[in-house]
Design an enzyme around this catalytic site. Structure first.
Site: not given
Lengths: 362, 362, 362, 362
Positions: B62, B184, B190, B192, B197, B224, B232
């Site tokens: 948790h 940044s 920063k 990051n 991400e 077809y 594709k």
């Protein structure tokens, strides 16, 4: 429920690994049933294809008339598709058949428990080793299973769509058995393919349930998270849906009636155009020239014999050489392996529980 | 491109089976690369786990503190997960490696073509027999492949999420290598974790691309349909995305720095509560009683030694018995089989094309 | 690009709010075009329905013959559906038309910037106030837009499916214009509805792209996350796809040929069964009794006049009372509002940029 | 159930339009409740933001420390997001509130029924005119509703994720009320945010249910198809899930405890870097130069006052100028409109049914 072995794991457990174990056993039971029912459908298709090996059927591309085909080729395509689907299910079965017991709440216990012995007692193929991985795989194994099951649903959706189309009055190739049709509350003449429409819809439902499970578990941090709980209803619903769909499709195929007259009536002359091109090619005319010549004189294509047209394609997998015996062999072989595994699992469970345990009804 | 064998199939082809063949060869090439890169990631994790076998790490459920764990256990979980993911990829590889050539536009040709010979020349495992099935499987095999690949992406999404979390200043367990971070435009301090991400986001993207393919082909009638074309770009985008993600994750893991001080600082006393319960159980106190006793006196848990806590769990798969050598064996074995298959495929293609053909860059 | 107003926001900006502003302007431009093209399709359907108000067409449920219908009713259904779809788009347009500028990297700036003035200069309806909400809504507004657009795609998928079905030789109700059809590489007779099949497939693609965006942003913590970047290609691809589909459908409808003879031939006697029941009800026989009587004597239904059958249903929205003038009024009204908004936006942008800026080609 | 009006539609009905009418009434009732509960959550957030307007909170991007923020800004962001979500729900409410009655099985009836009168009696905004459109919109309107509801779920998923993160011991910004937490079966110290994890997971579930409905109806041909049946359980499950989630979140926010000490402790010096840059800019140093200067001397940033840092950002929507009164006004206005509509609907239904009918429990 776990008998003698149960006592041994008494303090080396948590809600987490117990629930995972329960889901694995449930899934194993489901997968054994689902494989058997999928094989039954393959067998129904084999019987149907065998009876209709040389029954002509207009072949389509883009839903438009394309080239001569046969009912045998049509049914044979689905047999091979299901057998390939089953090869994935078999791989997934093995992945599911690992024992999570002893992993506790993701971090094991400071007791010298024997995870191997518990695994063997429950008929698991092996211990799922890393205790954190066990808990990280909650939902993941379910997703793997349901994704494989979904492939069978994709196959069923195509069979359903084809039969719905080809039983429209404008085609009339097939007549559906009455027991999978329903009437209308206001239209007295109706005999609707409700069950097949539901199979078509439920293929979409099962895909959504797969997605649901994967969306829930994606990017969750390691260890147990309560989000896992939410994967269970989607999983149970997904496997239940799939099991009922594969069964109803087996029933449908085994009772499907073929209308020869309507099939032959569907062979409008244009359907022979490509065969005519290949015929000219056989006489030495380059393909592009033959194509242009036939295209320019489409109205001149004389009506040919559909029976002859499908007999004369004799290379592997074509209408005159379906290879049904190959598929029959694969069905037998798969069935034998499945029965052996079912028996072995049943014996283990009977040993523990005193008698066999049926999770899914016949 | 197909050389001598090509001439033989000259008039037994159509755009349809040629395109399917091209996709199968592309997919095979991708799957060989993807398996290799996934193994590389597994190896990077093995090295990392090996170096950190006895490095304590707070274990969570948790996202809250749960029980003592280790960096080795954390990394080991992902090694086993990737190896299991790869077992699915291997099954999918076989399913893809069937020759569609000779099926033409779904209905074969009235010429005695030798489909087996073409299949062998291109290194396919076997001929995909039923000519209608070949065309019905357009998009389906792609879905099967991408769904298996998606399982690896799910694994990557969890690794990414964990590393993002554990490199926040509030944890500081890990320090990311500079070359996968970005600054940044307005915040000079920063650093990051952009790349991680993006991996997290792209796991969602690949799932969406799987879904796209399956939604397009679901309930399409046999033969077809132009809808197949639309599968594709989703497929190509999906495999490209996955390949770059698995590579970047290999790089990340190989350069990840571990901060022992921060890890130890994360061991607040409460994390030892469960171990304390088990200790009392060891002294003969029933589990529920021990649980209640510890719960009532949480503040009394004396600070224990994290190193000792992870050493003392010695059953299979626990922190004191990770089983990394087992995983190492599986990596080696899988790698050997993969190299053999790669070599065999390369030889076939070199024979046809005069030289090896690289579809994916190193 | 932002002219005088640009200087004012010079140090009150970050990459974040600039990118969001660019997406909002792009989306606004797209939504104006998309609404216009959807209205054009509604107008094409109106013209088509007007020409075929009393052209009989077999009505279906479950794809089986149901009751008499008309080409006018069929086309009219889609006009109303598109107009309802557009009412959502209008709500979404307003939501998108808020200025994010000045929110910087989620936390504003310690400078007394005038966010209202910038918003007005760019033609935004208002400032999106809370600076954290601005960044939290990255991807969210895109999802809201694409979800509304997807509703139009669902409408297009049904039009496409209907036309594909009804232009099959077995129906022949409609003939497709040559310029949206393609031939086959090996079948000289083929005229395939490729474009409509692609519209059908692309409806699934747009849904997948919606899902992709929502899956990426779901459960992301507050503030900018690099995951947002991954929403952009999905969004751009989604709106591009939708725009081309709605345009091609407008073209298709405007050139669709109706084959009266084929439509009338589709009226098999059973289609009049329900009308016969209602006729008996009109003579005082209870509905269930009338239903059973007709059901028992289906073969006795005399062939009725399809033209008469559709004329005699005169309640609101039925074949004899389509209410096309109501739809025409809604199209005009929506068109007028749209033109006004387009002009107003264009003026603002011209004022800033020196001239109008076209983001989407005609 | 439909009283006098019911008799009038007696023979102008079918199962189809009756079921659609039932779903519309159910949806209307749900939407009224869902809007009320969403407003209640907005009000709880307003109260919470009001109490914490000047409570500093570390602002993050990429989950890393970014700039000074406040609890008020954090809560305020969600208020505005929910209000914008509700503007979509309002548009969707109108779309749902159309009467399908009289459309029968898609093709109307040959009787002069008065559809307008029935619509009014049931409190519908208007008649959904085209009878085929009515049936084509089965599932579509449900998708439109659930898609709008999903937007609220996306908002809830972010609130949930934030609170889960910020109540981890490493942050401790928030303390969760005991009544939404659960313990562990083996870890006596645990207080897990189960309910919030379930909200996070259920946001994914609702998205999957949206997708399920849209996948089922996509590309279905016109007229009733049995596939529609399969949309019902997904829809019911979706709205039930959303309703319980929005309620539980209202409860959570109303009881959330804020820990000032922990929030202030989160202000590591680096969080002031950007403010320092802007300060230098204020003294005339070009932005890029100031940025580089601060970046080079990050360690020199003296600890600033978090309270001051959030007070000094005074432009619209920033920490020093939240605009909560604007949001409060929108909540009041929306609430008044909602209450009026609820009362009007209740009166209509009471008139028909003799008393009010509650579909959703309080």
């Amino acid at each position: 429920m776990l008998g003698e072995a149960g006592k041994k794991i008494h303090t080396g457990r948590s809600r987490n690994d117990q629930i995972i174990a329960a889901i694995r056993l449930y899934s194993r039971s489901f997968l054994l049933d689902f494989q058997r029912d999928s094989l039954n459908l393959a067998q129904a298709l084999l019987d149907f294809a065998g009876e209709n090996t040389s029954m002509p059927m207009p072949g389509r591309t883009h839903m438009q008339l394309a080239m001569p085909s046969s009912v045998g080729l049509w049914a044979g395509a689905f047999i091979e598709e299901i057998l390939d689907d089953l090869s994935l299910i078999a791989a997934v079965y093995d992945l599911n058949n690992m024992s999570p017991l002893g992993s506790a709440a993701s971090y094991g216990v400071a007791l010298p428990i024997d995870r191997q012995q518990v695994a063997e007692a429950l008929g698991f193929r092996k211990v799922q080793n890393n205790v954190l991985y066990v808990n990280n795989s909650r939902g993941k194994i379910e997703a793997v299973i349901l994704d494989a099951v979904e492939k069978v649903m994709l196959t069923l959706s195509k069979i359903a769509q084809d039969i719905i189309l080809f039983s429209m009055p404008e085609f009339g190739y097939f007549t559906l058995p009455d027991d999978i049709c329903r009437g209308s509350s206001i239209m007295p003449q109706k005999k609707n393919p409700d069950i097949l429409e539901l199979v078509r819809a439920r293929a979409a439902s099962v895909s959504a349930m797969c997605l649901q499970i994967k969306s829930i578990i994606r990017a969750l941090p390691s260890g147990y998270n309560a989000d896992f709980q939410e994967t269970k209803p989607a999983f149970i619903r997904g496997v239940d849906t799939a099991l009922s769909c594969v069964r109803v499709m087996g029933l449908t195929v085994s009772k499907l009636q073929v209308n020869e007259e309507k099939l032959i009536a569907g062979f409008l002359p244009e359907i022979f155009a490509t065969d005519r091109v290949v015929e000219l090619v056989g006489r030495g005319i380059p393909f592009r020239d033959a194509y242009r010549q036939v295209a320019a004189e489409l109205h001149k294509i004389e009506d040919k014999d559909p029976y002859e047209a499908i007999r004369q394609k004799v290379h592997a997998g074509a209408t005159g050489n379906l290879g049904l015996e190959m598929s029959a062999g694969r069905v037998r072989e798969f069935g034998a392996r499945l029965q052996e595994e079912s028996k072995s699992v049943e014996q283990k469970i009977s040993l523990l529980a005193g008698s066999g345990v049926k999770l899914f009804n016949l």
